[in-house]
Motif scaffolding. Structure first.
Motif, PDB file in Angstrom:
ATOM      1  N   ILE A  63      34.201 -59.059 -76.792  1.00 11.74           N
ATOM      2  CA  ILE A  63      34.545 -60.381 -76.274  1.00 11.74           C
ATOM      3  C   ILE A  63      34.002 -61.425 -77.233  1.00 11.74           C
ATOM      4  N   LEU A  64      34.885 -62.295 -77.705  1.00 10.00           N
ATOM      5  CA  LEU A  64      34.491 -63.333 -78.641  1.00 10.00           C
ATOM      6  C   LEU A  64      34.505 -64.682 -77.935  1.00 10.00           C
ATOM      7  N   GLY A  65      33.351 -65.340 -77.921  1.00  9.18           N
ATOM      8  CA  GLY A  65      33.260 -66.654 -77.303  1.00  9.18           C
ATOM      9  C   GLY A  65      33.493 -67.739 -78.332  1.00  9.18           C
ATOM     10  N   ALA A  66      32.510 -68.606 -78.490  1.00  8.91           N
ATOM     11  CA  ALA A  66      32.635 -69.684 -79.478  1.00  8.91           C
ATOM     12  C   ALA A  66      32.414 -69.188 -80.903  1.00  8.91           C
ATOM     13  N   GLY A  67      31.917 -67.947 -81.043  1.00 12.18           N
ATOM     14  CA  GLY A  67      31.645 -67.406 -82.378  1.00 12.18           C
ATOM     15  C   GLY A  67      30.416 -68.018 -83.020  1.00 12.18           C
ATOM     16  N   SER A  68      29.551 -68.607 -82.194  1.00 15.21           N
ATOM     17  CA  SER A  68      28.400 -69.330 -82.731  1.00 15.21           C
ATOM     18  C   SER A  68      27.197 -68.432 -83.010  1.00 15.21           C
ATOM     19  N   ASN A  69      27.243 -67.194 -82.578  1.00 13.24           N
ATOM     20  CA  ASN A  69      26.120 -66.304 -82.904  1.00 13.24           C
ATOM     21  C   ASN A  69      26.634 -64.916 -83.281  1.00 13.24           C
ATOM     22  N   THR A  70      27.738 -64.901 -84.055  1.00 15.38           N
ATOM     23  CA  THR A  70      28.398 -63.637 -84.381  1.00 15.38           C
ATOM     24  C   THR A  70      28.613 -63.503 -85.888  1.00 15.38           C
ATOM     25  N   ALA A 104      34.747 -69.264 -70.566  1.00 18.95           N
ATOM     26  CA  ALA A 104      35.116 -69.807 -71.876  1.00 18.95           C
ATOM     27  C   ALA A 104      34.746 -71.283 -71.997  1.00 18.95           C
ATOM     28  N   CYS A 105      34.189 -71.847 -70.945  1.00 21.26           N
ATOM     29  CA  CYS A 105      33.749 -73.247 -70.962  1.00 21.26           C
ATOM     30  C   CYS A 105      32.572 -73.406 -71.924  1.00 21.26           C
ATOM     31  N   LEU A 106      32.647 -74.415 -72.784  1.00 19.15           N
ATOM     32  CA  LEU A 106      31.542 -74.673 -73.701  1.00 19.15           C
ATOM     33  C   LEU A 106      30.310 -75.161 -72.945  1.00 19.15           C
ATOM     34  N   ASP A 107      29.146 -74.750 -73.403  1.00 16.36           N
ATOM     35  CA  ASP A 107      27.900 -75.167 -72.757  1.00 16.36           C
ATOM     36  C   ASP A 107      27.781 -76.694 -72.729  1.00 16.36           C
ATOM     37  N   LYS A 108      28.180 -77.335 -73.799  1.00 12.29           N
ATOM     38  CA  LYS A 108      28.111 -78.804 -73.853  1.00 12.29           C
ATOM     39  C   LYS A 108      29.026 -79.430 -72.800  1.00 12.29           C
ATOM     40  N   LYS A 109      30.201 -78.842 -72.596  1.00 13.93           N
ATOM     41  CA  LYS A 109      31.137 -79.351 -71.582  1.00 13.93           C
ATOM     42  C   LYS A 109      30.525 -79.241 -70.184  1.00 13.93           C
ATOM     43  N   LEU A 110      29.814 -78.151 -69.935  1.00 16.57           N
ATOM     44  CA  LEU A 110      29.142 -77.966 -68.646  1.00 16.57           C
ATOM     45  C   LEU A 110      28.030 -78.997 -68.472  1.00 16.57           C
ATOM     46  N   SER A 111      27.279 -79.244 -69.532  1.00 18.23           N
ATOM     47  CA  SER A 111      26.218 -80.257 -69.492  1.00 18.23           C
ATOM     48  C   SER A 111      26.804 -81.642 -69.239  1.00 18.23           C
ATOM     49  N   PHE A 124      19.621 -79.098 -71.055  1.00 12.53           N
ATOM     50  CA  PHE A 124      19.364 -78.229 -72.210  1.00 12.53           C
ATOM     51  C   PHE A 124      20.642 -77.620 -72.776  1.00 12.53           C
ATOM     52  N   LEU A 125      21.672 -77.495 -71.940  1.00 12.87           N
ATOM     53  CA  LEU A 125      22.927 -76.897 -72.391  1.00 12.87           C
ATOM     54  C   LEU A 125      23.630 -77.737 -73.455  1.00 12.87           C
ATOM     55  N   ALA A 126      23.302 -79.022 -73.507  1.00 16.63           N
ATOM     56  CA  ALA A 126      23.897 -79.897 -74.527  1.00 16.63           C
ATOM     57  C   ALA A 126      23.481 -79.478 -75.928  1.00 16.63           C
ATOM     58  N   CYS A 127      22.443 -78.667 -76.036  1.00 14.98           N
ATOM     59  CA  CYS A 127      21.916 -78.247 -77.347  1.00 14.98           C
ATOM     60  C   CYS A 127      22.274 -76.806 -77.696  1.00 14.98           C
ATOM     61  N   ILE A 128      23.071 -76.145 -76.847  1.00 12.61           N
ATOM     62  CA  ILE A 128      23.428 -74.748 -77.111  1.00 12.61           C
ATOM     63  C   ILE A 128      24.894 -74.670 -77.510  1.00 12.61           C
ATOM     64  N   PRO A 129      25.182 -74.239 -78.738  1.00 17.91           N
ATOM     65  CA  PRO A 129      26.558 -74.253 -79.251  1.00 17.91           C
ATOM     66  C   PRO A 129      27.342 -72.994 -78.897  1.00 17.91           C
ATOM     67  N   GLY A 130      27.467 -72.713 -77.620  1.00 19.02           N
ATOM     68  CA  GLY A 130      28.175 -71.502 -77.222  1.00 19.02           C
ATOM     69  C   GLY A 130      28.986 -71.731 -75.963  1.00 19.02           C
ATOM     70  N   THR A 131      29.383 -70.635 -75.330  1.00 15.39           N
ATOM     71  CA  THR A 131      30.142 -70.690 -74.088  1.00 15.39           C
ATOM     72  C   THR A 131      29.297 -70.176 -72.928  1.00 15.39           C
ATOM     73  N   ILE A 136      25.400 -66.400 -70.532  1.00 16.84           N
ATOM     74  CA  ILE A 136      24.964 -65.451 -69.507  1.00 16.84           C
ATOM     75  C   ILE A 136      24.593 -64.117 -70.154  1.00 16.84           C
ATOM     76  N   ARG A 137      25.453 -63.669 -71.077  1.00 22.82           N
ATOM     77  CA  ARG A 137      25.232 -62.365 -71.714  1.00 22.82           C
ATOM     78  C   ARG A 137      23.860 -62.285 -72.366  1.00 22.82           C
ATOM     79  N   MET A 138      23.429 -63.367 -73.041  1.00 15.52           N
ATOM     80  CA  MET A 138      22.144 -63.315 -73.748  1.00 15.52           C
ATOM     81  C   MET A 138      21.062 -64.155 -73.082  1.00 15.52           C
ATOM     82  N   ASN A 139      21.337 -64.621 -71.852  1.00 16.04           N
ATOM     83  CA  ASN A 139      20.384 -65.515 -71.186  1.00 16.04           C
ATOM     84  C   ASN A 139      19.915 -66.583 -72.171  1.00 16.04           C
TER      85      ASN A 139
END
Length: 303
Positions: A63-70, A104-111, A124-131, A136-139
């Motif tokens: 599963i590929l999310g934002a690709g920010s840690n892959t 698939a919602c971006l963390d920043k969008k949720l923030s 804090f989610l405004a500073c995490i560049p993922g989905t 959730i997968r990596m807490n």
């Protein structure tokens, strides 16, 4: 792209896009990688269920999310990469104040959504560049906050296409990991914060963003923190261990250590997977040799 017979038959049954031999290089922050045998972008749950029933037990699935840690291999991935479509990024709020967000919602969008609805603890989610799904997968977390602190429940689907709901209090969360099966695909999640003045939320987001921007590289081809902090082995942060163990001008091909934060590695000059992987292994080995500490990667490697 030429579709295999089975993939072509499936593509005629769904509205979602499916590809063979899809290039993944542009789909991750490192801007590194080769192709995947199958690339599926489901627009809806029905198509995802059908795909999993057809291919879930035949193919390796990533599963590929934002690709920010892959970090993705330059070789073709012999399996299926799934990237959830925009309908899996919807976000809403219940009368109770609970926020429901697609994985698939971006963390920043949720923030941002929490801010607009005057709900705190999402800053804090405004500073995490993922989905949300990757979080959730990596807490995922930063500044002493993690996903587990606001999570109520997860909706997921298994490789057989069965949908299930998992209460957060039944999941064991630890630093950058949990005990959920790798075979689960997260669909959405429910979160709870607390009512908070909008201006106070804005100020807190700005404070955290300024703190992050002052210490971490931005707008370059990097993939976030490379290694986890070794919390059970040392009181030192991982960047401190790297700084005392590795010459910070070390590079392999186009793969460099960031001069702003040495736990961030950078693709400066069209680095290959081999370049970046060599740098990661070199830092791992150097830290172990100097300190005896075995680092654990935070980034995910697809190969």
């Amino acid at each position: 792209m030429i579709l295999s017979k089975e993939v072509k038959e499936f593509s005629n049954e769904v509205s979602s896009k499916i590809y063979s031999d899809y290039n993944l290089k542009k789909s991750n922050w490192f801007n590194i990688g080769g192709k995947t045998k199958i690339y599926f972008k489901p627009d809806n749950l029905a198509d995802l269920i059908l795909f999993l029933k057809r291919f879930g037990n035949k193919e390796k699935i990533h599963i590929l999310g934002a690709g920010s840690n892959t970090l993705i291999s330059d070789k073709t991935f012999d399996g299926a990469v799934i990237k959830l479509g925009k309908n899996f990024s919807n976000i809403s709020i219940l009368p109770s104040g609970i926020i429901v967000a697609g994985s698939a919602c971006l963390d920043k969008k949720l923030s941002d959504f929490a801010l607009e609805n005057e709900i705190g603890n999402f800053e804090f989610l405004a500073c995490i560049p993922g989905t949300v799904g990757g979080g959730i997968r990596m807490n995922a977390g930063c500044f002493n906050k993690e996903f587990k602190d606001i999570l109520i429940s997860i909706q997921a689907i298994d490789k057989n296409g069965k949908v299930l709901t998992i209460p957060a209090n039944e999941v064991i969360f630890n630093y950058r990991k949990n005990n959920l099966s790798e075979n689960l695909i997260f669909l959405s999640a429910s979160f709870r914060g607390e009512k908070k003045d909008k201006n106070k939320i804005k100020k807190e987001i700005l404070r955290l963003k300024n703190k992050k921007d002052g210490t971490q590289p931005t707008k370059i081809k990097t993939s976030g923190s490379t290694f986890k902090n070794p919390i059970n082995q040392s009181d030192k942060k991982v960047w401190e261990l790297i700084k005392e163990s590795v010459p910070l001008d070390t590079s392999f091909g186009g793969a460099y250590i960031s001069d702003k934060h040495c736990n961030f590695f950078v693709n400066k000059n069209n680095a290959s997977f081999e370049d970046m992987n060599k740098l990661i292994k070199f830092v791992e080995e150097s830290v172990k040799k100097k300190t005896g500490i075995v680092l654990e990667k935070e980034i995910k490697i697809l190969e």
